[in-house]
Design an enzyme around this catalytic site. Structure first.
Site, short mmCIF file in Angstrom:
data_model
loop_
_atom_site.label_atom_id
_atom_site.label_comp_id
_atom_site.label_asym_id
_atom_site.label_seq_id
_atom_site.Cartn_x
_atom_site.Cartn_y
_atom_site.Cartn_z
N GLU A 247 -49.37 35.76 -48.16
CA GLU A 247 -50.70 36.61 -48.78
C GLU A 247 -49.16 37.37 -49.52
O GLU A 247 -50.32 38.04 -50.58
CB GLU A 247 -51.06 37.93 -47.38
CG GLU A 247 -52.10 38.91 -48.30
CD GLU A 247 -52.89 38.22 -49.41
OE1 GLU A 247 -54.40 37.29 -47.90
OE2 GLU A 247 -53.84 38.80 -50.34
N ASP B 68 -49.87 38.35 -53.67
CA ASP B 68 -49.81 39.43 -54.40
C ASP B 68 -49.24 40.07 -55.43
O ASP B 68 -49.48 40.00 -56.36
CB ASP B 68 -50.04 40.25 -53.55
CG ASP B 68 -51.36 40.05 -51.79
OD1 ASP B 68 -51.82 39.47 -52.67
OD2 ASP B 68 -51.24 41.30 -50.99
N SER C 15 -58.21 36.94 -51.87
CA SER C 15 -57.05 37.55 -52.02
C SER C 15 -56.56 37.58 -53.14
O SER C 15 -55.93 38.58 -53.64
CB SER C 15 -56.08 36.80 -50.83
OG SER C 15 -56.32 37.49 -49.44
N ASP D 13 -70.14 37.95 -68.18
CA ASP D 13 -70.88 37.58 -67.14
C ASP D 13 -70.96 36.32 -66.70
O ASP D 13 -71.15 35.50 -66.68
CB ASP D 13 -72.45 37.98 -67.55
CG ASP D 13 -73.60 37.63 -66.59
OD1 ASP D 13 -73.22 38.30 -65.01
OD2 ASP D 13 -74.52 38.40 -66.73
N ILE D 14 -71.20 35.99 -64.60
CA ILE D 14 -71.28 34.80 -64.02
C ILE D 14 -71.94 34.56 -63.22
O ILE D 14 -72.69 35.46 -63.16
CB ILE D 14 -70.15 35.19 -63.32
CG1 ILE D 14 -68.91 35.52 -64.14
CG2 ILE D 14 -69.96 33.98 -62.55
CD1 ILE D 14 -68.36 34.70 -64.44
N GLY E 100 -76.49 39.83 -65.27
CA GLY E 100 -76.57 41.17 -64.77
C GLY E 100 -75.22 40.88 -63.80
O GLY E 100 -74.59 39.97 -63.17
N ASP F 206 -74.84 40.60 -59.54
CA ASP F 206 -75.66 39.91 -58.85
C ASP F 206 -74.35 40.29 -57.25
O ASP F 206 -72.71 40.84 -57.43
CB ASP F 206 -75.42 38.87 -58.82
CG ASP F 206 -73.91 38.10 -59.35
OD1 ASP F 206 -73.02 38.02 -58.51
OD2 ASP F 206 -74.12 37.85 -60.77
#
Ligand SMILES: *[C@@H]1O[C@H](CO)[C@@H](O)[C@H](O)[C@H]1NC(C)=O
Ligand SMILES: *[C@@H]1O[C@H](CO)[C@@H](O)[C@H](O)[C@H]1NC(C)=O
Length: 584
Positions: free
Chosen positions: A293, A297, A504, A546-547, A565, A567
């Site tokens: 992690e 990061d 993550s 936008d996905i 839009g 979601d």
């Protein structure tokens, strides 16, 4: 705040001889679980002479005003936009009323807690930490502490199933910890998303123009993200005034040699640049034990934001609890340790990313509200706080409630559900990007829909109609706010490149893009962005890709689906730096 040592000393002398004043024995319950939190079991009674640090969160006198201020300075249409509060200004809002401090002091004094037992006090005076024995804490809180064991992680903690406060203190104290928050602060990188099936790329994948390398369909490198999110050609100009912070927990150490290897392979122009590790509350920095992690990061935060200075906070708080040792250890309250630490600094990196969280229902409401208020305070200081949205879609496991009814409900995550953070979901593929199936998303059962997102969220709820009725909370804070790639990230761990996935990965990516937006604003002599949600849902909403495909399955359902839009799978979409640069 006045603490009267002599007075308290005298009281302490009286305590052994005199029964407690009635006011301190008139208890009312503060929080209780109906069942032992999932995954934990009772190990043994807590030894009565075991000492530990008890944190008392006093009621902050002007929290409502702090939030009003936060909303004004974060609203791009407001005259005060960008006028962030100083440390002292923020502390004036959170400082408890004198009568709250006096009541708490009298209560502590009556239990023989003297000034020497105060191990920490925040500058605002709103958090007081006192070292007490289990026996003392049990009398103060009308409770019984046990040692609880979490077989899966091997962790042992001292906690209680319920706690009370003298009736009189309920208007003065918001929360006492450790009590009923067991939290494991799960890293938002489920082990199932270490992705051995995705063959790592070992070569430098660099693009000199802004085209997205074809390899990005399966494997993600900084070159992919910089091309996808349009940061490739931006030349940072204010690095010396800028910063990006990464909050790390669970003995996760960010490795400096691995970062150089990562740069050599994937971001050669950054070779030789570094980051600063700050150890908080006994957090370690073992360079022989790189964390997946932590490396993910730091490699992606620096990989996108270079040359912005990056800070990694290694926060302690998962001590091996040794039941027969009377040595005080830290108490595994990492959120509070880290928040109190970072808020005590006069200068805080203007963007912070955190890839940890829990199911909201496992965090007691009083504790969650207190942590969320501290996150609002960070926002008021001009900090953009990103959290990953979680890796279990609308909920992992059986999704049963822990209130005794065992109902199946979608399970929101915390702090993702706190309205004062910017929550980041996950995507995958390119041309077009689609939602990744594990992308955490949903509706809080603790926090109401904040006004900045009402229109966006109402549109989605209207689209849903009766679908999933009863499984999610239509009046709750909805998340994620935004998203970014979350699959097949190439991460160097112990010298070897591995594929890692999870939201993550998405959170440090978005944090890197926003660090560059801050660089742009700073270079124009403007303030940092601070709490961005009111901006994102209004003037900057067109700054995202936008996905519109994919869904976040969970709890035995197909989950919410992405659509045009906002979601609750991918939020407003993935950032487009060039567009956002025009809008901020
Ligand atoms: C990074 O910083 C650490 C300690 O601050 C130092 O030991 C190390 O040599 C630095 N690495 C590089 C590549 O500058
Ligand atoms: C929905 O969220 C609100 C906060 O707006 C909360 O008060 C309420 O209890 C939640 N409802 C359910 C069914 O969880």
């Amino acid at each position: 705040m006045l603490w009267r040592p002599v007075f308290v000393f005298l009281l302490a002398q009286l305590v052994s001889a005199t029964p407690l004043a009635r006011r301190w024995n008139d208890f009312a319950e503060k929080h209780a679980w109906v069942e032992i939190p999932d995954g934990w079991e009772v190990h043994s009674e807590a030894p009565s002479d075991y000492t530990f640090d008890l944190r008392i969160g006093l009621k902050q006198s002007k929290m409502d005003e702090l939030i009003e201020n936060l909303m004004e300075i974060s609203d791009p249409a407001h005259a005060r936009y960008g006028q962030h509060l100083s440390k002292e200004d923020a502390e004036d809002f959170v400082r408890p009323r004198p009568e709250s401090s006096e009541a708490v002091e009298a209560w502590l004094g009556a239990h023989g807690v003297v000034e020497d037992d105060v191990t920490h006090r925040t500058d605002g005076g709103d958090w007081v930490t006192v070292r007490v024995s289990v026996a003392q804490a049990e009398r103060m809180l009308g409770t019984k502490y046990n040692v609880f064991h979490h077989p899966k992680s091997g962790e042992k903690v001292v906690r209680t199933m319920s706690y009370s406060l003298p009736r009189e203190l309920h208007s003065h104290v918001d929360v006492v910890a450790p009590t009923t928050y067991f939290g494991t602060m799960r890293s938002m990188r489920a082990t199932s998303f270490l992705q051995p099936e995705i063959k790592p790329v070992e070569d430098v994948v660099l693009s000199n123009d802004a085209t997205v390398p074809s390899s990005c369909t399966n494997t993600i490198t900084p070159a992919c993200l910089r091309a996808l999110y349009n940061t490739v050609n931006y030349v940072p100009a204010a690095a010396s005034k800028n910063g990006l912070g990464i909050a790390g927990y669970l003995d996760e150490f960010a490795n400096r040699a691995d970062l150089q290897t990562f740069f050599k392979r994937f971001r050669p122009d950054a070779v030789g640049s570094n980051f600063t590790t700050i150890q908080v509350n006994g957090g370690g920095d073992d360079q022989n034990d790189p964390g997946v992690e932590a490396n993910l990061d730091i490699q992606y935060a620096t990989g996108i934001s270079f040359p912005t200075p990056n800070t990694y906070w290694s926060t302690g708080g998962s001590p091996p609890f040794i039941p027969d040792s009377l040595t005080p250890t830290n108490t595994n309250e990492p959120y509070l340790d880290w928040l109190n630490f970072v808020l005590s600094q006069t200068s805080i990196p203007p963007v912070i990313t955190t890839s940890y969280g829990d199911n909201e229902q496992t965090v007691p409401n009083d504790y969650a509200v207190s942590v969320c208020n501290l996150l609002a305070q960070l926002g008021s200081r001009g900090v953009t706080v990103f959290f990953s949205s979680g890796d279990f879609g609308v909920g992992g496991g059986d999704c049963r409630t822990n209130d005794g009814t065992n109902k199946v409900l979608f399970q929101p995550a915390f702090p993702a559900s706190c309205p004062f953070v910017t929550t980041v979901g996950g995507t995958t593929r390119v041309n077009p990007e689609i939602a990744v199936s594990f992308s955490g998303g949903g509706f809080s059962r603790y926090f109401a829909t904040p006004s900045y997102q009402t229109t966006a969220v109402t549109n989605y709820i209207n689209f849903l109609g009766n679908t999933f009725n009863g499984l999610y909370n239509k009046t709750g804070r909805a998340y994620p706010d935004v998203s970014a790639q979350g699959n097949g990230f190439q991460v160097v761990i112990g010298g070897t490149t591995s594929s890692v996935g999870g939201t993550s990965a998405s959170s440090p990516t978005v944090a890197g893009v926003f660090a560059l937006l801050n660089d742009f604003r700073l270079s124009q002599g403007k303030s940092t962005l601070g709490f961005v949600n009111p901006l994102l849902y209004s003037t900057a909403s067109t700054g995202f890709n936008d996905i519109t495909a994919g869904a976040n399955a969970g709890c035995g359902t197909s989950g919410f689906s992405a659509r045009a839009g906002w979601d609750p799978v991918t939020g407003l979409g993935t950032p487009d730096f060039l567009k956002l640069q025009q809008l901020v």
